[in-house]
Every structure is written in C-alpha cells, then in structure tokens.
Scaffold this active site. Structure first.
Site, PDB file in Angstrom:
ATOM      1  N   LYS A 125       0.831  -1.197   0.000  1.00  0.00           N
ATOM      2  CA  LYS A 125       0.000   0.000   0.000  1.00  0.00           C
ATOM      3  C   LYS A 125       0.871   1.255   0.000  1.00  0.00           C
ATOM      4  O   LYS A 125       1.825   1.353   0.756  1.00  0.00           O
ATOM      5  CB  LYS A 125      -0.920  -0.002   1.227  1.00  0.00           C
ATOM      6  N   THR A 142      -7.500   9.205   9.530  1.00  0.00           N
ATOM      7  CA  THR A 142      -7.237   7.962   8.791  1.00  0.00           C
ATOM      8  C   THR A 142      -7.190   6.741   9.696  1.00  0.00           C
ATOM      9  O   THR A 142      -6.679   5.690   9.298  1.00  0.00           O
ATOM     10  CB  THR A 142      -5.899   8.077   8.038  1.00  0.00           C
ATOM     11  N   GLY A 159      -7.921   3.423  11.133  1.00  0.00           N
ATOM     12  CA  GLY A 159      -8.630   2.239  10.653  1.00  0.00           C
ATOM     13  C   GLY A 159      -8.607   2.023   9.156  1.00  0.00           C
ATOM     14  O   GLY A 159      -9.341   1.171   8.649  1.00  0.00           O
ATOM     15  N   THR A 160      -7.757   2.733   8.425  1.00  0.00           N
ATOM     16  CA  THR A 160      -7.742   2.553   6.971  1.00  0.00           C
ATOM     17  C   THR A 160      -7.295   1.143   6.587  1.00  0.00           C
ATOM     18  O   THR A 160      -7.864   0.541   5.670  1.00  0.00           O
ATOM     19  CB  THR A 160      -6.805   3.577   6.296  1.00  0.00           C
ATOM     20  N   GLY A 161      -6.294   0.600   7.285  1.00  0.00           N
ATOM     21  CA  GLY A 161      -5.824  -0.750   6.964  1.00  0.00           C
ATOM     22  C   GLY A 161      -6.877  -1.802   7.256  1.00  0.00           C
ATOM     23  O   GLY A 161      -7.083  -2.731   6.456  1.00  0.00           O
ATOM     24  N   CYS A 162      -7.554  -1.662   8.379  1.00  0.00           N
ATOM     25  CA  CYS A 162      -8.634  -2.586   8.733  1.00  0.00           C
ATOM     26  C   CYS A 162      -9.745  -2.533   7.685  1.00  0.00           C
ATOM     27  O   CYS A 162     -10.271  -3.564   7.242  1.00  0.00           O
ATOM     28  CB  CYS A 162      -9.227  -2.231  10.092  1.00  0.00           C
TER      29      CYS A 162
END
Length: 289
Positions: free
Chosen positions: A201, A233, A235-238
């Site tokens: 990412k 931002t 929690g973007t990965g979750c």
C-alpha cells in the site's frame, strides 16, 4: 456462489481481530465495512483494547482457548466465504488461528500484517512476527502491508536468505522504498518468498495513494487513486482488508476485489468525517448519505 438456506442470504465473512472501543478500527470497522459492502460480518475477537482517537490505553489479549472456540463456533454453523485477519500480537494466538483455519479449510484469507506503527514503533514481538510469517502467511490469499510493514518483512526475508545474494532487498532496506518501482520490487520479493499475493500500500508515500498487487505467479496489477487530504485515517488498513475479503466472498477475482475495496475506502475518506481530538475514523456508511 454460496450456500444459503434463506431466500435473501448474504455471503458470510469472518473477521479475526481486536476490538477498538472507539469504533474506528478493529472488529468495529471490519463489521461496518462488511455491512457496507454487501456481506454478513461475523467476528472472533483476539483482544480487548481501551482506546480512542488519541491513542491506546490498555490491551488485554484473549485466552487462546476462547479464541479457538469463537472460530470453531462460526465455522460449524455459518462457514465463512472469506476471512480477514487483523492485528494479533501474541504468538500463541497466531498459532491458534492457524490451527483452526487449517482444520476448517478456510478460504479467501486476507491478512493485514499489523506489525509497525506509523511512527515506526514495533507493535508485536519477534516471536509473534516469526509465527505470523511461518504459520499464517502460507494460508493467506493476500497480505496487505503498508510501507513500514513492507520494509520490516523485507528485513525478515534478508535474515532468512543469509546465504543468498539479494542486493535489491538490501538496497531497499538501506535507502527505503521511495518509488513505484521500489514498491513493485518489494512486493515481488515478498510474494516469491512467502508464496502468497502481496498488496503493498502506498498510503505512507508522498504522492498519490497508489498500491501494487503482485500475485504468486508474478502477475502485477497497479491500482491508482488520488490522495485524499484528510488527517482522519484511523482504521484505513482494517477497512481496506475487510473490504477486500468482502468482495472475494462476493465472487470477485483478487484484482477486482482490491479495486472495489480501494474505491470504497476512497469514498469513506472523502466524506471528511471529523470525530474526536486525534486521528479520527472514516465514514463507513458514506454510500448511504
């Protein structure tokens, strides 16, 4: 595409992750994301956290036995079409997840290898990293590391390739991942080494939020999207990994699922939700506004 007993069934998807009491990340973000992307979300909780937008105050890991029971209960009654795995900080819990997913022949496993904070701080112990890469990576359909996590995994590869000449990985570790060519090289190295697809990412980069997917057969797919100017931002990965799992459960190919997930994440960020005093959550329900 899936076994349903009711006229209006939904593909079920399981998240194996920690609880975020402020609702922006962890299982709370996962379940919101799954609902918004048209699947039925279920959870097996790995840890309880006391946190908000300004930081984490306390973490209490689940007992491995109760985690195993959660996973077994879900698979025995509503077998998931996909599984998302989030942050797991204990080697014992990682071993438990690997054992139970193997026993139930889980498919479409999306693993978000939460290892390094944006600040660069390590989030899991060395023995947990070893368990993650040796037990869970071989089960994964795709892993979704950010830039710091990609560099940490490259360091792991270098340790395991002590007798090989790997000048490219050494260069990336020395100079850092700076360009899209570097991202692709890193993703290819990890895919070849760990035997699963790798989505590196680009959100930690300085330009647009472009990501690169390298599949085990060497197929490369780039996903371009504009960088949203939004400091919130959390929690973007979750969210991204849960959306990928959701779209795999809906029958999309891996590249299609990643594209759908990125479009959803971009929309959630673009809504500019502003909650809390720190890095706040996104609007997971943006499509319904």
């Amino acid at each position: 595409m899936f076994d349903v007993k009711q006229p209006h069934g939904l593909p079920p998807v399981l998240t194996v992750a920690g609880s975020d009491s402020s609702g922006g990340a962890g299982i709370q973000a996962d379940l919101k994301t799954m609902l918004a992307n048209g699947v039925f979300g279920m959870s097996a909780i790995t840890s309880l956290t006391a946190q908000n937008t300004t930081g984490v105050r306390a973490v209490q890991n689940a007992d491995p036995a109760i985690l195993a029971d959660q996973i077994d209960a879900v698979f025995e009654d509503i077998p998931p079409m996909a599984v998302k795995i989030g942050m797991v900080s204990s080697a014992a819990l990682i071993e438990t997840i690997a054992d139970r997913l193997t026993a139930h022949q889980a498919r479409n496993i999306v693993l978000d290898p939460v290892m390094v904070a944006t600040s660069g701080a390590k989030l899991i112990d060395d023995d947990a990293v070893a368990a993650l890469t040796t037990r869970l990576f071989p089960l994964a359909t795709v892993i979704t590391p950010n830039m710091p996590e990609t560099e940490a995994l490259l360091a792991q590869v270098m340790q395991e390739r002590t007798s090989e000449d790997d000048t490219e990985s050494a260069r990336l570790l020395s100079e850092g991942i700076r360009t899209e060519a570097d991202m692709e090289t890193a993703a290819r190295t990890l895919a070849e080494h760990f035997g699963c697809a790798v989505l590196v990412k680009g959100g930690h980069g300085i330009k647009d939020a472009n990501d690169v997917l390298v599949e085990p057969d060497g197929t490369v797919t780039w996903f371009t999207s504009p960088r949203i100017d939004n400091p919130n931002t959390h929690g973007t990965g979750c969210t991204l990994s849960s959306a990928i799992a959701s779209h795999l459960a809906l029958g999309e190919t891996l590249p299609q699922a990643v594209r759908s997930a990125k479009d959803y994440l971009t929309g959630a960020l673009a809504e500019q939700l502003d909650l809390g005093h720190g890095s706040g959550p996104m609007d997971h329900a943006w499509r319904w506004r």
